[in-house]
Design a protein around this motif. Sequence first.
Motif, short mmCIF file in Angstrom:
data_model
loop_
_atom_site.label_atom_id
_atom_site.label_comp_id
_atom_site.label_asym_id
_atom_site.label_seq_id
_atom_site.Cartn_x
_atom_site.Cartn_y
_atom_site.Cartn_z
N ARG A 21 0.83 -1.21 0.00
CA ARG A 21 0.00 0.00 0.00
C ARG A 21 0.86 1.26 0.00
O ARG A 21 0.48 2.27 -0.57
CB ARG A 21 -0.91 0.00 1.23
CG ARG A 21 -1.99 -1.06 1.22
CD ARG A 21 -3.04 -0.80 0.14
NE ARG A 21 -3.57 0.56 0.19
CZ ARG A 21 -4.52 0.95 1.00
NH1 ARG A 21 -5.07 0.10 1.85
NH2 ARG A 21 -4.94 2.20 0.97
N PHE A 39 -11.24 -0.14 -9.51
CA PHE A 39 -9.90 0.23 -9.10
C PHE A 39 -9.53 -0.40 -7.77
O PHE A 39 -10.38 -0.63 -6.91
CB PHE A 39 -9.79 1.75 -8.97
CG PHE A 39 -9.64 2.46 -10.28
CD1 PHE A 39 -10.74 2.75 -11.05
CD2 PHE A 39 -8.38 2.84 -10.73
CE1 PHE A 39 -10.60 3.39 -12.27
CE2 PHE A 39 -8.23 3.49 -11.95
CZ PHE A 39 -9.35 3.76 -12.72
N GLY A 40 -8.24 -0.65 -7.60
CA GLY A 40 -7.70 -1.04 -6.32
C GLY A 40 -7.44 0.19 -5.46
O GLY A 40 -7.71 1.32 -5.86
N GLN A 41 -6.89 -0.07 -4.26
CA GLN A 41 -6.65 1.02 -3.32
C GLN A 41 -5.37 1.79 -3.64
O GLN A 41 -5.13 2.84 -3.06
CB GLN A 41 -6.56 0.47 -1.89
CG GLN A 41 -7.83 -0.23 -1.44
CD GLN A 41 -8.95 0.74 -1.13
OE1 GLN A 41 -9.08 1.81 -1.73
NE2 GLN A 41 -9.79 0.39 -0.18
N ARG A 62 1.07 3.81 -2.85
CA ARG A 62 1.61 5.17 -2.76
C ARG A 62 3.12 5.10 -2.69
O ARG A 62 3.67 4.53 -1.75
CB ARG A 62 1.06 5.90 -1.54
CG ARG A 62 1.55 7.34 -1.42
CD ARG A 62 0.82 8.08 -0.30
NE ARG A 62 -0.59 8.21 -0.57
CZ ARG A 62 -1.13 9.13 -1.36
NH1 ARG A 62 -0.36 10.01 -1.96
NH2 ARG A 62 -2.43 9.18 -1.55
N LYS A 94 -7.38 6.60 -0.85
CA LYS A 94 -8.05 5.38 -1.32
C LYS A 94 -8.12 5.39 -2.84
O LYS A 94 -7.87 6.42 -3.48
CB LYS A 94 -9.47 5.29 -0.75
CG LYS A 94 -9.55 5.31 0.76
CD LYS A 94 -9.07 4.01 1.35
CE LYS A 94 -9.35 3.98 2.85
NZ LYS A 94 -8.86 2.74 3.48
N GLY A 95 -8.48 4.26 -3.42
CA GLY A 95 -8.69 4.20 -4.86
C GLY A 95 -10.03 4.76 -5.26
O GLY A 95 -10.95 4.86 -4.43
N PRO A 96 -10.20 5.14 -6.52
CA PRO A 96 -11.50 5.64 -7.00
C PRO A 96 -12.56 4.54 -6.98
O PRO A 96 -12.27 3.39 -7.29
CB PRO A 96 -11.20 6.08 -8.44
CG PRO A 96 -9.72 6.22 -8.52
CD PRO A 96 -9.17 5.22 -7.57
N MET A 139 0.68 8.03 -6.60
CA MET A 139 -0.13 6.85 -6.29
C MET A 139 -0.24 6.04 -7.58
O MET A 139 -0.60 6.59 -8.63
CB MET A 139 -1.53 7.27 -5.83
CG MET A 139 -2.49 6.13 -5.68
SD MET A 139 -2.39 5.38 -4.05
CE MET A 139 -3.63 6.37 -3.21
N LEU A 186 -2.20 3.18 -9.41
CA LEU A 186 -3.49 2.52 -9.31
C LEU A 186 -3.62 1.42 -10.36
O LEU A 186 -3.22 1.60 -11.50
CB LEU A 186 -4.63 3.52 -9.54
CG LEU A 186 -4.79 4.60 -8.47
CD1 LEU A 186 -5.61 5.76 -9.01
CD2 LEU A 186 -5.46 4.03 -7.23
#
Lengths: 115, 111
Positions: A9, A106-108, A111, B42-44, A89, A91
């Motif tokens: 993450r 989308f994933g989280q 970063r 967070k992701g979209p 980030m 994604l």
Amino acid sequence: DTGVSQDPRHKITKRGQNVTFRCDPISEHNRLYWYRQTLGQGPEFLTYFQNEAQLEKSRLLSDRFSAERPKGSFSTLEIQRTEQGDSAMYLCASRPGLREGSEAFFGQGTRLTVV
Amino acid sequence: QKEVEQDPGPLSVPEGAIVSLNCTYSNSAFQYFMWYRQYSRKGPELLMYTYSSGNKEDGRFTAQVDKSSKYISLFIRDSQPSDSATYLCAMSVQGAQKLVFGQGTRLTINP
């Protein structure tokens, strides 16, 4: 959780080091995407896989970036010789089937901070 | 000029207000229009999805697409503090894979 999973993450790395991120898409989604999002901006497209084939790459994806999806399931994004400008980030998104216009999930995100 | 323009805000409104979020675009080939919500770090998360022109309603959310003006909107009725997030519009061309995003509008709903 059956959503798109990204690992790690968070990643802090020193400039010049290599980093690798992993994305596990939703099961049976054969389309997979990588995007990059910098602070205060919307995501920007990097690359697209249909199964294991990388079919599209953005000009943003410099030679230091490489993405793979070896068995058409999970994908990795590697950045070599990281630069401070790579801080963002990252994604991953996936979509089912080949039907046009299907939803992208989308994933989280991972970063990345390059110091 | 960016393909998709979105006012970054920030936008702050009281709880219960109607919120209007907008994007303009320059590429007339865009056919698919989406709104994503993104909480901090967070992701979209997909909120609304429309094809071509018209309106679509889902609970407190209404999406409108006006292709003649190259303008899309998202309306949030009876806004709640939990709606506080960044809202991203996204579009794609028929036959293309990538989504083109706006910059995102940061919204705060004050209790």
